[in-house]
Every structure is written in structure tokens, then in C-alpha cells.
Design an enzyme around this catalytic site. Sequence first.
Site, PDB file in Angstrom:
ATOM      1  N   THR A  19       0.852  -1.171  -0.099  1.00 61.05           N
ATOM      2  CA  THR A  19       0.100   0.011  -0.011  1.00 61.05           C
ATOM      3  C   THR A  19       0.825   1.263   0.042  1.00 61.05           C
ATOM      4  OG1 THR A  19      -0.120  -0.115   2.323  1.00 61.05           O
ATOM      5  CG2 THR A  19      -2.004  -0.845   1.026  1.00 61.05           C
ATOM      6  N   SER A 117      -7.715  10.520   3.211  1.00 60.83           N
ATOM      7  CA  SER A 117      -8.746  10.900   2.061  1.00 60.83           C
ATOM      8  C   SER A 117      -9.797  11.106   2.391  1.00 60.83           C
ATOM      9  CB  SER A 117      -8.317   9.559   0.918  1.00 60.83           C
ATOM     10  OG  SER A 117      -9.124   9.979  -0.226  1.00 60.83           O
ATOM     11  N   HIS A 118     -10.952  10.113   1.764  1.00 63.13           N
ATOM     12  CA  HIS A 118     -12.384  10.326   1.964  1.00 63.13           C
ATOM     13  C   HIS A 118     -12.825   9.738   3.309  1.00 63.13           C
ATOM     14  CE1 HIS A 118     -11.127   6.845  -0.275  1.00 63.13           C
ATOM     15  NE2 HIS A 118     -12.207   6.122   0.318  1.00 63.13           N
ATOM     16  N   ASP A 282     -13.085  15.582  -1.912  1.00 63.40           N
ATOM     17  CA  ASP A 282     -13.147  14.936  -0.855  1.00 63.40           C
ATOM     18  C   ASP A 282     -12.337  15.129   0.180  1.00 63.40           C
ATOM     19  OD1 ASP A 282     -10.828  14.200  -2.162  1.00 63.40           O
ATOM     20  OD2 ASP A 282     -10.642  12.459  -1.317  1.00 63.40           O
ATOM     21  N   ASP A 284      -8.975  15.225   1.165  1.00 65.51           N
ATOM     22  CA  ASP A 284      -7.711  15.610   0.929  1.00 65.51           C
ATOM     23  C   ASP A 284      -7.745  16.499  -0.676  1.00 65.51           C
ATOM     24  OD1 ASP A 284      -8.037  13.219  -0.502  1.00 65.51           O
ATOM     25  OD2 ASP A 284      -5.926  12.760  -0.721  1.00 65.51           O
ATOM     26  N   ASP A 286      -8.472  15.054  -3.727  1.00 58.45           N
ATOM     27  CA  ASP A 286      -8.094  14.492  -5.060  1.00 58.45           C
ATOM     28  C   ASP A 286      -9.450  13.977  -5.823  1.00 58.45           C
ATOM     29  OD1 ASP A 286      -8.317  12.394  -3.275  1.00 58.45           O
ATOM     30  OD2 ASP A 286      -6.391  11.397  -3.675  1.00 58.45           O
ATOM     31  N   ARG A 287     -10.577  13.796  -4.976  1.00 63.58           N
ATOM     32  CA  ARG A 287     -11.659  12.866  -5.939  1.00 63.58           C
ATOM     33  C   ARG A 287     -12.695  14.185  -6.505  1.00 63.58           C
ATOM     34  NH1 ARG A 287     -13.536   7.450  -3.023  1.00 63.58           N
ATOM     35  NH2 ARG A 287     -11.556   6.321  -3.110  1.00 63.58           N
ATOM     36  N   GLU A 368     -10.147   7.133 -12.995  1.00 62.98           N
ATOM     37  CA  GLU A 368     -10.831   5.901 -12.343  1.00 62.98           C
ATOM     38  C   GLU A 368     -12.163   6.115 -12.202  1.00 62.98           C
ATOM     39  OE1 GLU A 368      -7.906   3.617  -9.818  1.00 62.98           O
ATOM     40  OE2 GLU A 368      -7.672   5.544  -9.005  1.00 62.98           O
ATOM     41  N   SER A 370     -13.748   5.333  -9.624  1.00 58.95           N
ATOM     42  CA  SER A 370     -13.966   5.946  -8.244  1.00 58.95           C
ATOM     43  C   SER A 370     -13.619   7.255  -8.307  1.00 58.95           C
ATOM     44  CB  SER A 370     -12.974   4.992  -7.499  1.00 58.95           C
ATOM     45  OG  SER A 370     -11.757   5.485  -7.892  1.00 58.95           O
ATOM     46  N   LYS A 381      -4.583  12.571  -8.677  1.00 58.59           N
ATOM     47  CA  LYS A 381      -5.638  13.254  -9.352  1.00 58.59           C
ATOM     48  C   LYS A 381      -6.410  14.337  -8.607  1.00 58.59           C
ATOM     49  CE  LYS A 381      -7.878   9.846  -6.362  1.00 58.59           C
ATOM     50  NZ  LYS A 381      -8.089   8.205  -6.225  1.00 58.59           N
ATOM     51  N   ARG A 501     -16.295  -5.684  -5.142  1.00 53.84           N
ATOM     52  CA  ARG A 501     -16.742  -4.833  -6.190  1.00 53.84           C
ATOM     53  C   ARG A 501     -17.056  -5.279  -7.556  1.00 53.84           C
ATOM     54  NH1 ARG A 501     -15.790  -0.480  -3.074  1.00 53.84           N
ATOM     55  NH2 ARG A 501     -13.531  -0.018  -2.449  1.00 53.84           N
TER      56      ARG A 501
HETATM   57  C1  G1P Z   1     -10.518   2.381  -4.171  1.00 56.94           C
HETATM   58  C2  G1P Z   1     -10.928   2.841  -5.674  1.00 56.94           C
HETATM   59  C3  G1P Z   1      -9.520   2.937  -6.463  1.00 56.94           C
HETATM   60  C4  G1P Z   1      -8.720   4.065  -5.879  1.00 56.94           C
HETATM   61  C5  G1P Z   1      -8.499   3.620  -4.437  1.00 56.94           C
HETATM   62  C6  G1P Z   1      -7.785   4.864  -3.668  1.00 56.94           C
HETATM   63  O1  G1P Z   1      -9.829   1.334  -4.242  1.00 56.94           O
HETATM   64  O2  G1P Z   1     -11.727   1.677  -6.213  1.00 56.94           O
HETATM   65  O3  G1P Z   1      -9.863   3.204  -7.662  1.00 56.94           O
HETATM   66  O4  G1P Z   1      -7.363   4.182  -6.503  1.00 56.94           O
HETATM   67  O5  G1P Z   1      -9.842   3.632  -3.748  1.00 56.94           O
HETATM   68  O6  G1P Z   1      -8.677   6.005  -3.564  1.00 56.94           O
HETATM   69  P1  G1P Z   1     -10.238  -0.188  -3.871  1.00 56.94           P
HETATM   70  O7  G1P Z   1     -10.824  -0.364  -2.347  1.00 56.94           O
HETATM   71  O8  G1P Z   1     -11.383  -0.535  -4.930  1.00 56.94           O
HETATM   72  O9  G1P Z   1      -9.116  -1.087  -3.963  1.00 56.94           O
HETATM   73 ZN    ZN Z   2      -8.662  11.364  -1.519  1.00 59.90          ZN
END
Ligand code: G1P
Ligand code: ZN
Length: 548
Positions: A19, A117-118, A282, A284, A286-287, A368, A370, A381, A501
Amino acid sequence: MISIETVATIKYTDQKPGTSGLRKKASHFKQPHYLENFVQSIFDHIKIKTSSENTSIVVGGDGRYYNREAIQIILKIAVANNVGNIMVGKSGILSTPAASNIIRKYNLTGGIILSASHNPGGVNGDFGIKFNTENGGPAPLSVTDDIFTRCREIETYKTALCDYINIDELSESKILNTNIKIFDPVIDYALLMQNLFDFDIIKAMFSNGNFQFIFDGMNAVTGPYAKKIFEEMLGAPKGSVINAIPLEDFGGAHPDPNLKHAKEISKIMFSENPYNLAGASDGDGDRNMILGPNIFVTPSDSLAIITSCSDLAPGYRGRLKGVARSMPTSCAPDIVAEKLGINSFETPTGWKFFGNLLDAGMVTFCGEESFGTSSDHIREKDGVWAVLFWLNILASTKKSVPEIVMEHWQKYGRNYYSRHDYEEIESDKANALVDNLRLKLFDLKGKDFMGLKVENADDFQYTDPIDNSVTTRQGIRIIFTDKSRIIMRLSGTGTKGATLRLYLEKYETNQDKLNLPTQDALSDLIALAEQIAEIKKYTGMDKPTTIT
Ligand code: G1P
Ligand code: ZN
């Protein structure tokens, strides 16, 4: 005299290799030596490449609970490690895309970004830390694995015994050998955006008074950026940016820009009197989510439309090279690329896979499903950027969001698209489901399910065209001859149990069928996914927990 202390630390082994950073409960981060251990490991890693005196890093975060304390810890460890230069976003604020820009603009060694992040924040929420490298992007696996290995091995870390360092005023100071600059986190980013987009035409659109716009900062990091850019520089009416102050707990809300969590703007945009455009980002920054009057623009369509409209934005005019999307993202961008005669790339899920393509100048845009979209302007992003791109498109074309989207579908066809998430499945059961699918792949090829014929079925594997690294087992793809796809993969980011998913995509070119409700258009594929994967049997769940 400021002295340096060497502190004995215990070794932590709970980091997940593979990660790009650490993400845990804030309380977990507050254990003695926990954050310190990771930060020392980052500086130890940097020392392989460059001397401490020549090291320059930027530090900041999304303002969530523990952000400020973490910055004090990082600064003191940096001073003790003789790091040459540190830039800190004022009050600890720095969005992920802005951090990426700072690293690139000032040729820094890297950056430490504090965010989960989110994920929700606050005392009971999550906290996170990640390291970005000199190209401004998330550290590649080789780097994060090295940092994690060090976390398990180091016995001590160094810290400076100094007073609280004021990060709330713009300043430049020196502590021992370390220059510390507290800078305005918004200005460089705002200038970058001004160079990419046609601010004059967007300003003119706002000034005529008929254009209604709303941006939801979700009480997270983008508020200050959005206020500066949308309201101050572009003249959107005051109050266009809501939830604009970054709060430690994000106001108790979940800072994820989707229809479920960005409630206020969703309500407005699906009402009788919707605005012309709504956007959200979101925790931080980036989304992104893009909403038009009564329409949700899927991130896949947004990437395709941005690609097809790239000449409208001055920063991209005449220089479109290629487009990249993660495997589960719909194929809509590929269809545009084919028509425009540019390259398209399909990468595994996760932003880091775009880095090499961007660095090599092979792609201009990437995204992506997402809610992540961006370009070669940075290596992350970028939420505010995506909203600006849409403002630029609307101002240049003088068309509405539904018109832009419908014209796109008429020209390129529509990729009906949805993601069904099955959350908190017991890990064993989720793994059994995927193992069973893998066994079936060979037999699926060529099979005909009442007119839906399987062209290919595999477990996605990616060979990076730049460094030839191979990434395997990135998700089950069942691709049909009519370009429909069923994709299944397990989330790599979930914290409780496993998340399956299921991504569904149907390509439609029949002009009379471009406006169906998404789930209806996908109903055959939904049923087929169940038939093939036996989701109910394996998970015990008879419907997904979230449908996007
Ligand atoms: C999810 C999103 C993926 C994104 C990641 C980090 O990962 O599907 O596109 O890059 O969060 O923001 P996943 O939980 O599907 O592995
Ligand atoms: Zn984020």
C-alpha cells in the site's frame, strides 16, 4: 540550546506492504512512537538517495484531527535528521494535488501528506500519512516497501527537543540546520489552474449572472482552494462554495463526493430548480463529483468528455497525447481515443499505475471510475481541476451539462455503467468467491448467454510499458462481443472484512436507447453476474450494500 534526543522505539508490524501509505484510526496513530517510527523510516529511506542537507520536503494535510500534532512531530524529527529545507502549508493545510504541484514546481525531494482521503476524521475517525516522491506522485512500491521494512527494523528515532513551532503565520526560520518555510498552500495551485484553463471565459459566464454554480468543500481541504479560485478569481457569487472551512472532524460528515455523502448539492441538482453545475471534492481534494441539472456525470464519462473537449482548455490545446483509465473504469475514454487517433491505456486500479505513463509523456489525461480524474499537470488526481474543466467546457460551448453529455453519447455511444459493492463480507467467503470465478474463466470463453457471447474472460494482468514490471491478479474481466463487461475484484482499501466490487458496463449505440435508467439498461448483465459468480451463495447477501 536545542538538543537532539535519540528515542528507543518499538517495532511495528501492522503496516500493509503493497500500500502507498499508512491509514489507521487516529487513536492508533497516537500510540507512543507510532507516527515517529514511520517518519524516521521515511527520512532513512531518503538518505539512500541524497544527503540530508540537500533534502527538501513539503508537509501538509487535509486538516483532520491530529494533523497539527503530526506536523509538530514531523518537523522535530526532520530537524533532528538534519533535513535541509521544509515547506509547511500554513496551518498545516495542503491538498494532495497542491502538494504534488509544490513538489514538482520547487524540485523537492518529496512530500509528506497527512490524510486518510475520504475516510471520516475526528477523534474516532481515521488518520493517514503518505510519502510522495520527486515526480510529485505517490511513492512506488519499491519505495513504500523499503519504508515499511525500515519500520519493522529501526530501534531508535531522532527528535529535536524544541518549542512548539508556529505554523499559523507565513514565515521563514531556521532551527539548527533546517530551514522551515510556512507558505500559502493555495497560491501556487491557483496559479497552475489559471495557466491551464480559460479563466476569462469562465469569468464572463459568471458575470452575466445567469449561471448558477455550487461547490461542496465537504468541510475538508478544498474549501480554501475553491473560495480563492471560484469566488475570488472567477467571480462566482459569494457563498457558491459551501462547507468551505476545513474542520478536524469534517463536521461529523463523510468527506466523499458521491450522491450519498454530498447530500446538499445532490438535493439541489435533482430538484425542480437545479443549478447549472455542481461539484464536490473529498477530504484531501483529489476526488471529484460532477453534477448537472438532473444528471450525474459518471467519472468514466467525465474522463471521456474531457478528453474529447481537450482543445477547449488553453493548457491542453493541440497537445493531446493519450488517455489512460483503470481497468474497471468504463471503456468510454478508449472510444474517444480511437476516434481521435490517440493511444489509450488500461491500467490496474490505483493512481500509482498512471505515474510512468505520465512521466514518459504518453498520456495527457487519466482517471478512475472511483471519482478520480486528472492530467499530466501533476501526479495525483485532482478534484478542483475536474470541476474547472467542466466550467471551461460549459463556458466555451455555452451548452448545458445534459446537452454536452447527450451529444457525447450520440457521437460515441453510451457506456452504461454501474458499480455494485458488497461490503463487510467475511474474508474467507470473498476469497472463495473469487477463487471459484478464477476456476471458471477458461470455460466461460466463447459461451453464449442468451445472445450475450463471451469474447474473453481473464484475471487482469498489466505489463507496464515503461519499466516492464508485471502486476497480476488485478480483477476478473468477463468481456462480451458487444463490448459489455462484467468485472469483479476485491477492494484493496477496505478496513472491515472484504469488499467485493462488481462493475457492470453495457455499450449502447442505438440512438433510441441512450436515455434508459442505468440499472434497467444493465439488468441482463446484473442477472448474469449473479449466475456466473453466485454472489448470493458465497456472501449470503441478496443485494449490494452500495450502488454507484
Ligand atoms: C479504491 C478505488 C480505487 C482508488 C483507491 C484509492 O480502491 O476503487 O480506484 O484508486 O480506492 O482512492 P479499492 O478499494 O477498490 O481497492
Ligand atoms: Zn482522496
